[in-house]
Design an enzyme around this catalytic site. Structure first.
Site, PDB file in Angstrom:
ATOM      1  N   GLU A 156     132.226  18.610  19.981  1.00 38.70           N
ATOM      2  CA  GLU A 156     132.552  19.005  21.368  1.00 38.70           C
ATOM      3  C   GLU A 156     131.393  18.810  22.346  1.00 38.70           C
ATOM      4  OE1 GLU A 156     134.142  22.996  21.024  1.00 38.70           O
ATOM      5  OE2 GLU A 156     135.552  22.391  19.476  1.00 38.70           O
ATOM      6  N   GLU A 261     141.899  19.282  13.051  1.00 37.95           N
ATOM      7  CA  GLU A 261     142.201  20.716  13.241  1.00 37.95           C
ATOM      8  C   GLU A 261     143.628  20.866  13.779  1.00 37.95           C
ATOM      9  OE1 GLU A 261     139.092  22.620  15.583  1.00 37.95           O
ATOM     10  OE2 GLU A 261     137.530  21.461  14.577  1.00 37.95           O
TER      11      GLU A 261
HETATM   12  O1  G3I Z   1     135.268  38.018  10.790  1.00 39.14           O
HETATM   13  C1  G3I Z   1     135.095  38.788  12.001  1.00 39.14           C
HETATM   14  C2  G3I Z   1     135.555  40.188  11.772  1.00 39.14           C
HETATM   15  O2  G3I Z   1     134.713  40.792  10.809  1.00 39.14           O
HETATM   16  C3  G3I Z   1     135.494  40.925  13.107  1.00 39.14           C
HETATM   17  O3  G3I Z   1     136.002  42.219  12.940  1.00 39.14           O
HETATM   18  C4  G3I Z   1     136.328  40.213  14.163  1.00 39.14           C
HETATM   19  C5  G3I Z   1     136.236  40.867  15.532  1.00 39.14           C
HETATM   20  O4  G3I Z   1     136.242  39.930  16.573  1.00 39.14           O
HETATM   21  O5  G3I Z   1     135.839  38.909  14.282  1.00 39.14           O
HETATM   22  C6  G3I Z   1     135.941  38.166  13.093  1.00 39.14           C
HETATM   23  O6  G3I Z   1     135.407  36.894  13.331  1.00 39.14           O
HETATM   24  C7  G3I Z   1     136.177  36.019  14.108  1.00 39.14           C
HETATM   25  C8  G3I Z   1     136.443  34.770  13.272  1.00 39.14           C
HETATM   26  O7  G3I Z   1     137.067  33.811  14.072  1.00 39.14           O
HETATM   27  C9  G3I Z   1     137.300  35.054  12.040  1.00 39.14           C
HETATM   28  O8  G3I Z   1     138.583  35.439  12.428  1.00 39.14           O
HETATM   29  C10 G3I Z   1     135.363  35.661  15.336  1.00 39.14           C
HETATM   30  O9  G3I Z   1     135.239  36.779  16.173  1.00 39.14           O
HETATM   31  C11 G3I Z   1     136.018  34.534  16.087  1.00 39.14           C
HETATM   32  O10 G3I Z   1     135.158  34.093  17.130  1.00 39.14           O
HETATM   33  C12 G3I Z   1     136.276  33.385  15.156  1.00 39.14           C
HETATM   34  O11 G3I Z   1     136.971  32.391  15.848  1.00 39.14           O
HETATM   35  C13 G3I Z   1     136.886  31.111  15.311  1.00 39.14           C
HETATM   36  C14 G3I Z   1     136.485  30.161  16.444  1.00 39.14           C
HETATM   37  O12 G3I Z   1     136.512  28.816  15.988  1.00 39.14           O
HETATM   38  C15 G3I Z   1     135.076  30.434  16.916  1.00 39.14           C
HETATM   39  O13 G3I Z   1     134.155  30.117  15.913  1.00 39.14           O
HETATM   40  C16 G3I Z   1     138.252  30.715  14.768  1.00 39.14           C
HETATM   41  O14 G3I Z   1     138.535  31.491  13.593  1.00 39.14           O
HETATM   42  C17 G3I Z   1     138.260  29.237  14.386  1.00 39.14           C
HETATM   43  O15 G3I Z   1     139.575  28.838  14.076  1.00 39.14           O
HETATM   44  C18 G3I Z   1     137.789  28.415  15.568  1.00 39.14           C
HETATM   45  O16 G3I Z   1     137.712  27.055  15.163  1.00 39.14           O
HETATM   46  C19 G3I Z   1     137.282  26.121  16.162  1.00 39.14           C
HETATM   47  C20 G3I Z   1     136.581  24.992  15.465  1.00 39.14           C
HETATM   48  O17 G3I Z   1     135.505  25.512  14.718  1.00 39.14           O
HETATM   49  C21 G3I Z   1     136.082  23.951  16.468  1.00 39.14           C
HETATM   50  N1  G3I Z   1     137.170  23.485  17.294  1.00 39.14           N
HETATM   51  C22 G3I Z   1     137.932  24.504  17.968  1.00 39.14           C
HETATM   52  C23 G3I Z   1     138.473  25.519  16.947  1.00 39.14           C
HETATM   53  C24 G3I Z   1     139.312  26.549  17.606  1.00 39.14           C
HETATM   54  O18 G3I Z   1     138.506  27.334  18.465  1.00 39.14           O
END
Ligand code: G3I
Length: 372
Positions: A156, A261
């Site tokens: 990105e 994705e």
């Molecule tokens: O695991 C913690 C949990 O312990 C906590 O209680 C909770 C509270 O917010 O958060 C949990 O973590 C979250 C994690 O996903 C697991 O669900 C994070 O906050 C959240 O930011 C995270 O989001 C991920 C996001 O990227 C940001 O990294 C998404 O799962 C993931 O699907 C998404 O993937 C991205 C790709 O890496 C890059 N392209 C875009 C795509 C979608 O955003």
């Protein structure tokens, strides 16, 4: 009569049998076309979801870490690495002959602030940040050398208008942070494939920014093997012609092309929230979450048709397309339940929340069989 004791393992086997029947695995249907992948999250990697791993083994031949290889997870503090989850995912995959994709080495998001600062909190110099980047890439790529087939090296880096995204990487190092990341990744594992990965990079404007990045790497003799089109898509967007055209254009550069994705959002969503700009969110409203009790047949049919149409295009390009990875194992795991509007019930994948095969699954299989 002999009493059957329902152990967790037996229960899992029975559930799987009832959910997926005797049909062929998705991956087997696409054998010879491209790899079929899924992202993996914590409950799946740890086995807390006892259904997940057998299901993955049946339907997928590639896995990508949804979160556990991101900088903030794998290297949360200076000098401290947390490899436990990533190691488990890699071990699971290798035990089962599943190809592992590393996600992600350089990204503006989910990278802790300390990465860009010295011990006093002052911004790092270009040289110091490059040193830190090199150290991170050598440590992470080095650990999985020979085990990870390919890395999303830079993720990105381009804005919607095709200009370089303003990130700390760009601001501190300059435009060549992209080249340096690819150089380091190549040095760390000369046999791993190296990818540039983005969302909306099928669109013409963004593509016009990604193509010069690839050409620049090629002109300087820096290895780049493929382009990942993330594929965070919708029922009404993008046009299939755009997807078709973009695959052709990246392939013409000699790139392997991957949909990295994939999911298709079925919920009403303002178009300014299309893509995956995770800094943007909108407030929850019931009117934006209309299918809590189940997906109406008419919308299910649209989803099914759209997946069929998409796979027709991907199969047409099966010489260039090397992998299609779904972002989430089933509807319940999709990040689209929580973004861009929190608390919704979405249905963007091929398997439902109980691991049942959806009509879209069968449609995709039909496309592959017609193509043979
Ligand atoms: O695991 C913690 C949990 O312990 C906590 O209680 C909770 C509270 O917010 O958060 C949990 O973590 C979250 C994690 O996903 C697991 O669900 C994070 O906050 C959240 O930011 C995270 O989001 C991920 C996001 O990227 C940001 O990294 C998404 O799962 C993931 O699907 C998404 O993937 C991205 C790709 O890496 C890059 N392209 C875009 C795509 C979608 O955003």
């Amino acid at each position: 009569m002999k009493k059957i004791i329902l152990t967790p393992l037996l229960l899992t086997v029975m559930l799987l049998a009832s959910c997926s029947g005797d049909e062929k695995g998705l991956k087997d249907t696409f054998e010879g076309d491209f790899l079929i992948g899924t992202s993996m999250n914590m409950p799946q990697i740890t086995g807390r979801d006892t259904m997940a791993q057998p299901f993955i083994v049946k339907h997928f031949n590639s896995v990508t870490a949804e979160n556990c290889m991101k900088w903030e997870r794998i290297n949360p503090e200076p000098g401290r690495y947390e490899f436990t989850l990533a190691d488990s995912m890699v071990a699971f995959a290798l035990r089962n002959n599943i190809t592992v994709i590393g996600h992600v080495l350089v990204w503006h998001a989910q990278t802790p602030d300390w990465v860009f600062q010295d011990s006093l909190g002052n911004p790092l110099s270009r040289d110091a940040l490059l040193e830190r980047l090199k150290d991170h890439i050598f440590t992470v790529v080095g650990r999985y050398k020979g085990k990870v087939k390919g890395w999303d090296v830079v993720n990105e880096a381009v804005d919607e208008d095709g200009s370089l995204r303003q990130t700390k990487w760009l601001q501190i190092i300059g435009e060549d942070y992209i080249e340096m990341a690819f150089r380091y990744a190549n040095e760390a594992d000369p046999d791993a494939e190296l990818y540039y990965n983005d969302y909306n990079n099928e669109e013409r404007a963004k593509r016009a920014g990604v193509i010069p990045i690839i050409r620049n790497l090629q002109a300087k003799g820096i290895r780049v093997d493929g382009v990942g089109i993330q594929g965070h898509w919708h029922l009404d967007s993008p046009d299939m012609e755009i997807i078709d055209e973009s695959i052709g254009e990246y392939a013409a550069l000699g790139m392997k092309v991957m949909i990295t994705e994939l999911e298709i959002n079925v919920l009403p969503t303002p178009s300014w929230l299309y893509g995956a700009e995770i800094s943007r969110i909108a407030e929850y409203r019931d009117s934006l979450n209309p299918y809590v009790a189940g997906l109406p047949n008419s919308v299910e049919a649209q989803l099914t048709d759209r997946y069929a149409e998409l796979f027709r295009i991907l199969l047409k390009h099966d010489d260039a397309v090397t992998r299609v990875t779904f972002w989430g194992l089933h509807d319940g795991y999709s990040w689209k339940n929580g973004w861009p509007i929190p608390g919704r019930t979405n249905y963007p994948l091929l398997f439902d929340r109980d691991y049942n095969l959806k009509p879209a699954f069968h449609a995709v299989i039909d496309e592959a069989e017609k193509f043979k």
